[in-house]
Write an enzyme that holds these catalytic residues in place. Structure first.
Site, short mmCIF file in Angstrom:
data_model
loop_
_atom_site.label_atom_id
_atom_site.label_comp_id
_atom_site.label_asym_id
_atom_site.label_seq_id
_atom_site.Cartn_x
_atom_site.Cartn_y
_atom_site.Cartn_z
N SER A 135 0.85 -1.19 0.00
CA SER A 135 0.00 0.00 0.00
C SER A 135 0.88 1.25 0.00
O SER A 135 1.68 1.42 -0.91
CB SER A 135 -0.96 -0.04 1.19
OG SER A 135 -2.02 0.88 1.02
N ASP A 210 -8.97 -5.02 -6.07
CA ASP A 210 -8.58 -4.07 -5.02
C ASP A 210 -9.54 -2.89 -5.01
O ASP A 210 -9.60 -2.12 -5.97
CB ASP A 210 -7.15 -3.59 -5.25
CG ASP A 210 -6.55 -2.90 -4.04
OD1 ASP A 210 -7.29 -2.20 -3.32
OD2 ASP A 210 -5.34 -3.05 -3.80
N HIS A 242 -7.57 -5.49 -1.51
CA HIS A 242 -6.33 -4.85 -1.08
C HIS A 242 -5.49 -5.76 -0.18
O HIS A 242 -4.27 -5.62 -0.14
CB HIS A 242 -6.68 -3.55 -0.34
CG HIS A 242 -5.52 -2.63 -0.14
ND1 HIS A 242 -4.75 -2.16 -1.19
CD2 HIS A 242 -4.99 -2.07 0.99
CE1 HIS A 242 -3.81 -1.36 -0.71
NE2 HIS A 242 -3.93 -1.29 0.60
#
Length: 267
Positions: A135, A210, A242
């Site tokens: 991320s 995601d 995600h």
């Protein structure tokens, strides 16, 4: 009790000062049979997002953050390192807020500074230092590998935002304001804009479902790398969000792929 049966390495804390005079904190995990007369490749893990903190006196068992994945990599001859750069928590207010309007600038510079510092240690192979993150950590991996100082030989970016124009406004505008108000900040902090400066071997990882960092981020970044004639590898996980968990074997496959990538490129 289960872990007591294994030769588990321990987390060691350290502090160093950057060329900008900023004191940064980190931890490292050395191989259990560490030999100070040898030189080891290093894999740096970081998140680096606003007011996060990965360097703290705590214990973890998970895949990253100093947990079992770090121990596994150490058992394969790597030194695992994490450094909290500017913008993270647990420090004075100025340290945490200095990245306002300029996400990705100080954070990436501090990872480069950390790699340079590690390269001065007698037991570190400065020519074999890698970096990875998930991320924001994936984004900062890309930004750190796109600096003028090419200190990272390899990197893995998982589920990485590549341009803050593609991310949700409630998060992005809290730190960057709008693109109209802060065009320079958005451009300077764009991994896509900086793709032409990428150095080192790169593995890009994303889940096709995601819902946090949309797949568009990866696709547009791939296009930028292609136009800059930069070589890279990819790993896509169908229907994973995600967290990239969809499917019983997915997480194992992902972390095995990350480990193999560093074994192939840092030794």
């Amino acid at each position: 009790e289960r872990l007591a049966k294994f030769d588990m390495p321990t987390k060691e804390f350290f502090t160093f000062t950057t060329s900008d005079g900023v004191e940064l904190n980190g931890w490292m995990i050395k191989p259990y049979d560490f030999d100070a007369s040898k030189r080891y490749p290093v894999v740096m893990f970081q998140y680096s997002g606003p007011y996060s903190q990965k360097v703290k006196d705590s214990w973890a068992i998970g895949q990253y953050g100093g947990g079992l994945f770090g121990s596994y990599m150490a058992s394969n001859g790597f030194i695992m390192v994490c450094v909290d750069g500017r913008g993270t928590a647990g420090r004075v207010t100025k340290f945490g807020k200095c990245t306002y309007m300029s996400l990705g600038i100080y954070e990436s510079k501090d990872q480069v500074e950390a790699a340079k510092y590690l390269g001065t240690l007698p037991y570190v192979d400065k020519n074999n230092i890698g970096i990875w993150g998930w991320s924001f950590g994936g984004y900062n991996t890309l930004m750190s590998m796109s600096q003028d100082d090419a200190v990272f030989k390899a990197g893995v970016a998982v589920a990485a935002p590549t341009d803050w124009r593609f991310y949700d406004t409630v998060y992005t505008e809290r730190y960057m304001r709008t693109p109209k108000e802060n065009k320079e900040g958005y451009d300077q902090g764009s991994a896509i804009v900086n793709a032409k400066k990428l150095n080192g071997k790169l593995l890009l990882v994303h889940g096709t479902a995601d819902d946090n960092v949309h797949l568009r981020n990866m696709i547009r970044y791939i296009h930028a790398l292609t136009q800059a004639n930069k070589k890279f590898e990819t790993a896509l996980y169908p229907d994973s969000n995600h967290s990239i968990y969809y499917g019983a074997n997915t997480r194992y496959h992902l972390f095995e792929r990350i480990a193999e990538f560093f074994k192939e490129n840092l030794k």
